[in-house]
Design a protein around this motif. Structure first.
Motif, PDB file in Angstrom:
ATOM      1  N   VAL A   1       0.902  -1.187   0.019  1.00  0.00           N
ATOM      2  CA  VAL A   1       0.000  -0.104   0.219  1.00  0.00           C
ATOM      3  C   VAL A   1       0.760   1.156   0.042  1.00  0.00           C
ATOM      4  O   VAL A   1       0.655   2.318  -0.792  1.00  0.00           O
ATOM      5  N   GLN A   2       1.992   1.230   0.891  1.00  0.00           N
ATOM      6  CA  GLN A   2       2.831   2.493   0.911  1.00  0.00           C
ATOM      7  C   GLN A   2       3.367   2.742  -0.213  1.00  0.00           C
ATOM      8  O   GLN A   2       3.788   3.863  -0.537  1.00  0.00           O
ATOM      9  N   THR A   3       3.998   1.552  -0.994  1.00  0.00           N
ATOM     10  CA  THR A   3       4.676   1.773  -2.326  1.00  0.00           C
ATOM     11  C   THR A   3       3.595   2.303  -3.306  1.00  0.00           C
ATOM     12  O   THR A   3       4.041   3.307  -3.803  1.00  0.00           O
ATOM     13  N   LEU A   4       2.484   1.967  -3.314  1.00  0.00           N
ATOM     14  CA  LEU A   4       1.446   2.569  -4.310  1.00  0.00           C
ATOM     15  C   LEU A   4       1.294   4.081  -3.967  1.00  0.00           C
ATOM     16  O   LEU A   4       1.136   4.906  -5.017  1.00  0.00           O
ATOM     17  N   LEU A   5       0.897   4.302  -2.880  1.00  0.00           N
ATOM     18  CA  LEU A   5       0.611   5.432  -2.416  1.00  0.00           C
ATOM     19  C   LEU A   5       1.914   6.771  -2.654  1.00  0.00           C
ATOM     20  O   LEU A   5       1.607   7.598  -3.107  1.00  0.00           O
ATOM     21  N   ALA A   6       3.020   6.121  -2.478  1.00  0.00           N
ATOM     22  CA  ALA A   6       4.161   7.053  -2.485  1.00  0.00           C
ATOM     23  C   ALA A   6       4.485   7.160  -4.247  1.00  0.00           C
ATOM     24  O   ALA A   6       4.795   8.177  -4.729  1.00  0.00           O
ATOM     25  N   ILE A   7       4.133   6.112  -4.959  1.00  0.00           N
ATOM     26  CA  ILE A   7       4.114   6.408  -6.558  1.00  0.00           C
ATOM     27  C   ILE A   7       3.303   7.353  -6.918  1.00  0.00           C
ATOM     28  O   ILE A   7       3.553   8.363  -7.846  1.00  0.00           O
TER      29      ILE A   7
ATOM     30  N   ASP B   1       2.125   9.906  -5.220  1.00  0.00           N
ATOM     31  CA  ASP B   1       2.420  11.071  -4.836  1.00  0.00           C
ATOM     32  C   ASP B   1       3.850  11.726  -5.645  1.00  0.00           C
ATOM     33  O   ASP B   1       3.902  12.727  -6.101  1.00  0.00           O
ATOM     34  N   ASP B   2       4.804  10.684  -6.101  1.00  0.00           N
ATOM     35  CA  ASP B   2       5.974  11.090  -7.023  1.00  0.00           C
ATOM     36  C   ASP B   2       5.431  11.317  -8.454  1.00  0.00           C
ATOM     37  O   ASP B   2       6.156  12.027  -9.227  1.00  0.00           O
ATOM     38  N   LEU B   3       4.348  11.067  -8.804  1.00  0.00           N
ATOM     39  CA  LEU B   3       3.981  11.079 -10.271  1.00  0.00           C
ATOM     40  C   LEU B   3       2.784  11.922 -10.524  1.00  0.00           C
ATOM     41  O   LEU B   3       1.932  11.742 -11.167  1.00  0.00           O
ATOM     42  N   GLN B   4       2.669  12.899  -9.408  1.00  0.00           N
ATOM     43  CA  GLN B   4       1.372  13.888  -9.632  1.00  0.00           C
ATOM     44  C   GLN B   4       1.464  14.550 -10.589  1.00  0.00           C
ATOM     45  O   GLN B   4       0.404  15.008 -11.067  1.00  0.00           O
ATOM     46  N   THR B   5       2.575  15.085 -11.206  1.00  0.00           N
ATOM     47  CA  THR B   5       2.781  15.752 -12.644  1.00  0.00           C
ATOM     48  C   THR B   5       2.834  14.881 -13.649  1.00  0.00           C
ATOM     49  O   THR B   5       2.878  15.584 -14.674  1.00  0.00           O
ATOM     50  N   VAL B   6       2.665  13.596 -13.669  1.00  0.00           N
ATOM     51  CA  VAL B   6       2.778  12.734 -14.933  1.00  0.00           C
ATOM     52  C   VAL B   6       1.310  12.191 -15.416  1.00  0.00           C
ATOM     53  O   VAL B   6       0.558  11.756 -14.269  1.00  0.00           O
ATOM     54  N   SER B   7       0.953  12.367 -16.479  1.00  0.00           N
ATOM     55  CA  SER B   7      -0.414  12.100 -16.724  1.00  0.00           C
ATOM     56  C   SER B   7      -0.600  10.525 -17.110  1.00  0.00           C
ATOM     57  O   SER B   7      -0.093  10.010 -18.215  1.00  0.00           O
ATOM     58  N   LEU B   8      -1.280  10.172 -16.274  1.00  0.00           N
ATOM     59  CA  LEU B   8      -1.411   8.482 -16.222  1.00  0.00           C
ATOM     60  C   LEU B   8      -2.893   8.464 -16.772  1.00  0.00           C
ATOM     61  O   LEU B   8      -3.624   9.185 -16.199  1.00  0.00           O
TER      62      LEU B   8
ATOM     63  N   PHE C   1      13.441  14.712 -10.961  1.00  0.00           N
ATOM     64  CA  PHE C   1      13.302  13.810 -12.122  1.00  0.00           C
ATOM     65  C   PHE C   1      13.626  12.432 -11.718  1.00  0.00           C
ATOM     66  O   PHE C   1      13.029  11.524 -12.254  1.00  0.00           O
ATOM     67  N   ARG C   2      14.769  12.355 -11.016  1.00  0.00           N
ATOM     68  CA  ARG C   2      15.256  10.892 -10.551  1.00  0.00           C
ATOM     69  C   ARG C   2      14.201  10.205  -9.641  1.00  0.00           C
ATOM     70  O   ARG C   2      13.979   9.176  -9.946  1.00  0.00           O
ATOM     71  N   LYS C   3      13.411  10.890  -8.885  1.00  0.00           N
ATOM     72  CA  LYS C   3      12.535  10.307  -8.224  1.00  0.00           C
ATOM     73  C   LYS C   3      11.230  10.001  -9.221  1.00  0.00           C
ATOM     74  O   LYS C   3      10.684   8.759  -8.838  1.00  0.00           O
ATOM     75  N   MET C   4      10.957  10.708 -10.134  1.00  0.00           N
ATOM     76  CA  MET C   4       9.885  10.177 -11.014  1.00  0.00           C
ATOM     77  C   MET C   4      10.339   8.975 -11.858  1.00  0.00           C
ATOM     78  O   MET C   4       9.338   8.322 -11.900  1.00  0.00           O
ATOM     79  N   LEU C   5      11.499   8.755 -12.319  1.00  0.00           N
ATOM     80  CA  LEU C   5      12.055   8.018 -12.675  1.00  0.00           C
ATOM     81  C   LEU C   5      11.870   6.475 -12.164  1.00  0.00           C
ATOM     82  O   LEU C   5      11.511   5.329 -12.550  1.00  0.00           O
ATOM     83  N   ARG C   6      12.281   6.721 -10.770  1.00  0.00           N
ATOM     84  CA  ARG C   6      12.288   5.390  -9.929  1.00  0.00           C
ATOM     85  C   ARG C   6      10.711   5.056  -9.603  1.00  0.00           C
ATOM     86  O   ARG C   6      10.538   3.864  -9.562  1.00  0.00           O
ATOM     87  N   ALA C   7       9.871   6.024  -9.505  1.00  0.00           N
ATOM     88  CA  ALA C   7       8.536   5.808  -9.373  1.00  0.00           C
ATOM     89  C   ALA C   7       7.877   5.161 -10.548  1.00  0.00           C
ATOM     90  O   ALA C   7       7.361   3.899 -10.426  1.00  0.00           O
ATOM     91  N   LEU C   8       8.193   5.630 -11.817  1.00  0.00           N
ATOM     92  CA  LEU C   8       7.916   4.900 -13.053  1.00  0.00           C
ATOM     93  C   LEU C   8       8.413   3.586 -13.259  1.00  0.00           C
ATOM     94  O   LEU C   8       7.852   2.506 -13.390  1.00  0.00           O
ATOM     95  N   ASP C   9       9.745   3.288 -12.748  1.00  0.00           N
ATOM     96  CA  ASP C   9      10.383   1.932 -13.094  1.00  0.00           C
ATOM     97  C   ASP C   9       9.738   1.021 -12.047  1.00  0.00           C
ATOM     98  O   ASP C   9       9.506  -0.093 -12.556  1.00  0.00           O
TER      99      ASP C   9
END
Length: 242
Positions: A48-54, A56-63, A122-130
């Motif tokens: 759960v915490q992993t998904l919620l953190a993702i 947060d980190d991808l708030q500005t990425v359009s999914l 930028f690195r945080k967003m990449l880690r979340a996407l990966d």
């Protein structure tokens, strides 16, 4: 019975001993059960915490809404699973309610990637996407995702990753160009093109990003070439040639 009396062991004491051993075995089994439940709950909590953190980190990425609804539903399913395992889990009713609200609030996806503050973001967003690509690819969700849908989500996430990479490097290249540092600007554009070739999915969208970077590099090279010619014509040595 007579033998026990002969051994000097009263029947009542023998009964208490048997009952004590039985209760000890019951307590041991119960404690083992609790340990198993705690471990299972802990694993779900980490998910759960992993998904919620993702999120947060991808708030500005359009999914896409479909992907976000799938992930929000999985968060809800994880909380519901915790409730089944541990009915007295502190605050579980509130967490379920929050997950339901977040799920129902998902609407249409905005377009594009928002501003990227710095390289750390930028690195945080990449880690979340990966990490999200791993979750989708290896079926790490509580609710199974059909194989064809997983393929769609993987392609989408690959394109979003390429878009994040492209936005960061294009903005950085432009910043260096504006400061007159054409070497660094070219390096960023070249790195971007290599990353898109190596890690971007083979889709029309990623090819468009690549062509955009290639065009920007061509303009930069021509601009730099004009500056060199102008300097040479003026009779002054160019620093890059010296």
């Amino acid at each position: 019975m007579a033998e026990l009396e002969q051994w000097g062991v009263p029947l009542a004491v023998a009964g208490m001993l048997v009952a004590t051993l039985f209760m000890a075995a019951v307590v041991t089994r119960y404690q083992a059960h609790l340990a198993t439940v705690r471990l299972a709950v802990r694993r779900i909590e980490v998910g759960v915490q992993t998904l919620l953190a993702i999120f947060d980190d991808l708030q500005t990425v359009s999914l896409s809404r479909e992907l976000r609804v799938t992930l929000r539903s999985d968060v809800l399913a994880r909380y519901q699973k915790i409730k089944k395992l541990h009915k007295r889990y502190l605050g579980i009713a509130e967490r379920i309610a929050e997950a339901e609200t977040a799920l129902n609030a998902e609407g249409a996806a905005p377009g594009g990637v928002g501003p990227i503050e710095d390289e750390q973001a930028f690195r945080k967003m990449l880690r979340a996407l990966d990490r999200l690509i791993e979750i989708v690819s290896y079926g790490e969700t509580v609710q199974p995702i059909p194989a064809d849908v997983r393929g769609i989500f993987k392609r989408e996430l690959g394109e979003r990753r390429a878009e994040v990479v492209s936005r960061f490097y294009m903005v950085e290249a432009k910043r260096y160009e504006n400061n007159g540092n054409y070497v660094r600007a070219r390096m960023h554009l070249s790195n971007l093109m290599q990353l898109l070739r190596r890690t971007g999915p083979s889709t029309d969208f990623v090819r468009e990003l690549y062509n955009e970077a290639d065009a920007a590099l061509g303009i930069l090279n021509r601009h730099d070439s004009v500056d060199v010619d102008a300097t040479d014509e003026g009779g002054e040595p160019n620093a890059s040639v010296a």
